[in-house]
Design an enzyme around this catalytic site. Structure first.
Site, PDB file in Angstrom:
ATOM      1  N   SER A   1      30.952  27.126 -17.871  1.00  0.00           N
ATOM      2  CA  SER A   1      30.782  26.504 -18.841  1.00  0.00           C
ATOM      3  C   SER A   1      30.282  27.515 -19.659  1.00  0.00           C
ATOM      4  CB  SER A   1      30.068  25.298 -18.569  1.00  0.00           C
ATOM      5  OG  SER A   1      30.379  24.605 -19.789  1.00  0.00           O
TER       6      SER A   1
ATOM      7  N   ASP B   1      39.078  18.612 -16.411  1.00  0.00           N
ATOM      8  CA  ASP B   1      38.408  18.909 -17.269  1.00  0.00           C
ATOM      9  C   ASP B   1      39.054  19.371 -18.479  1.00  0.00           C
ATOM     10  OD1 ASP B   1      36.537  20.240 -18.597  1.00  0.00           O
ATOM     11  OD2 ASP B   1      36.476  22.292 -17.003  1.00  0.00           O
TER      12      ASP B   1
ATOM     13  N   HIS C   1      35.009  18.603 -15.366  1.00  0.00           N
ATOM     14  CA  HIS C   1      34.297  19.922 -14.969  1.00  0.00           C
ATOM     15  C   HIS C   1      32.625  20.007 -14.676  1.00  0.00           C
ATOM     16  CE1 HIS C   1      33.247  22.717 -18.056  1.00  0.00           C
ATOM     17  NE2 HIS C   1      31.417  22.263 -18.136  1.00  0.00           N
TER      18      HIS C   1
END
Length: 319
Positions: A164, A260, A292
């Site tokens: 991320s 995601d 995610h």
């Protein structure tokens, strides 16, 4: 939450955080911290070392216990995720992940803690991460301050990784190494980006066109970097970076997942890297039915195990 707080709420991102008009942030996860330890399940030992006395920042270093004296291992420098706002290198989530990675891949790993927004706006996270990399590089001749790195880090086999926002940071570090301030003592063989946090104003193939969701993702960047030009700033939209082709690594592995919201942007990033003139090897692995950073929250599920295997193979690929 009372009505006053509701009226002051700027961004509500459950289960991550709430951000208020007066600059306060309410972190809803990633606040727990676990100490370094020896983990008998993985046979990996860890310890915390200060790398930035100025900001009282540490890295957590992981070393498999069965490592022989002076045995050299691939070195992975890892940057945690959390939108630049939540989580630390010392949370149970990241401690468990990097601990397992060190065991499965038989590596020495350096997990970097960095200053977070909104108390410290971007580029603080980038600056701290680069300071950590330079601190790691100071061990290349075996005379650095940390014995584990002196004895066991193979500076010819260095990998940058993160998930991320941490994947965003890893990318920025590779750009800095490849273009702005190359560290000659480090051979960055590869970069592993897990569900990278990139964005942009133009809708990429496969991205949501839901304006509220797009505003939410872009809003997180504005909280982290309020002085930014917006979501086409090259730091959040690498497709706008004229120096993308100077990415300072030889191989690139990108993980995305079809549930995601950032999936389409991960594919777009890979496309732009290919078009940039960068000459390295690139692979994108797309997991179906997952969201995610699923591998952090379901580390023993079938697809997380498969993801680990792909990462281990990428790190240990000869050549």
């Amino acid at each position: 939450m009372d009505s006053t707080n509701v009226s002051e709420l700027v961004l509500d991102l459950p289960p991550m955080l709430r951000f208020y008009k007066d600059g306060r942030v309410e972190r809803l996860m990633g606040t727990e911290i676990v100490p370094p330890s020896f983990d008998p399940k993985t046979n990996v030992e860890s310890k915390d070392i200060v790398y930035s006395p100025e900001h009282n920042l540490s890295v957590r270093i992981y070393l498999p216990k069965n490592t022989q004296q002076n045995q050299k291992l691939p070195l992975v420098v890892y940057f945690h995720g959390g939108g630049f706002v939540i989580e630390t290198a010392f949370s149970p989530t990241y401690h468990n992940f990097v601990n397992t990675l060190a065991s499965e891949a038989n590596i020495i790993a350096v997990s970097v803690d960095y200053r977070r927004a909104p108390e410290h706006y971007v580029p603080a996270a980038y600056d701290d991460s680069w300071t950590a990399i330079k601190w790691v590089a100071s061990h290349f001749n075996g005379k650095g301050p940390e014995d584990w790195l002196n004895r066991h880090a193979d500076f010819e086999r260095v990998f940058l990784s993160g998930d991320s926002a941490g994947a965003n940071i890893a990318h920025r570090m590779a750009i800095k190494h490849g273009h702005e301030e190359k560290l000659e003592m480090l051979n960055v063989k590869g970069m592993i980006l897990c569900h990278p946090y990139f964005w942009g104003s133009e809708i990429a193939t496969g991205e949501t066109d839901d304006l509220s969701k797009r505003a939410m993702i872009g809003g997180l960047w504005q909280i982290a970097c309020p002085n930014s030009s917006g979501v086409d700033d090259p730091r959040i939209n690498p497709g706008e970076d004229p120096n993308l082709g100077r990415l300072g690594c030889a191989r690139l592995q990108v993980f995305v997942s079809d549930m995601d919201l950032l999936r389409g942007r991960g594919w777009y990033y890979a496309q732009k890297v290919r078009e940039s003139g960068w000459s390295g090897d690139l692979e994108v692995i797309d997991f179906k039915g997952e969201d995610h950073v699923f591998h952090l929250f379901k580390p023993t599920c079938e697809k997380a195990v498969a993801m680990f295997k792909r990462i281990v193979s990428f790190i240990n690929l000869e050549g």
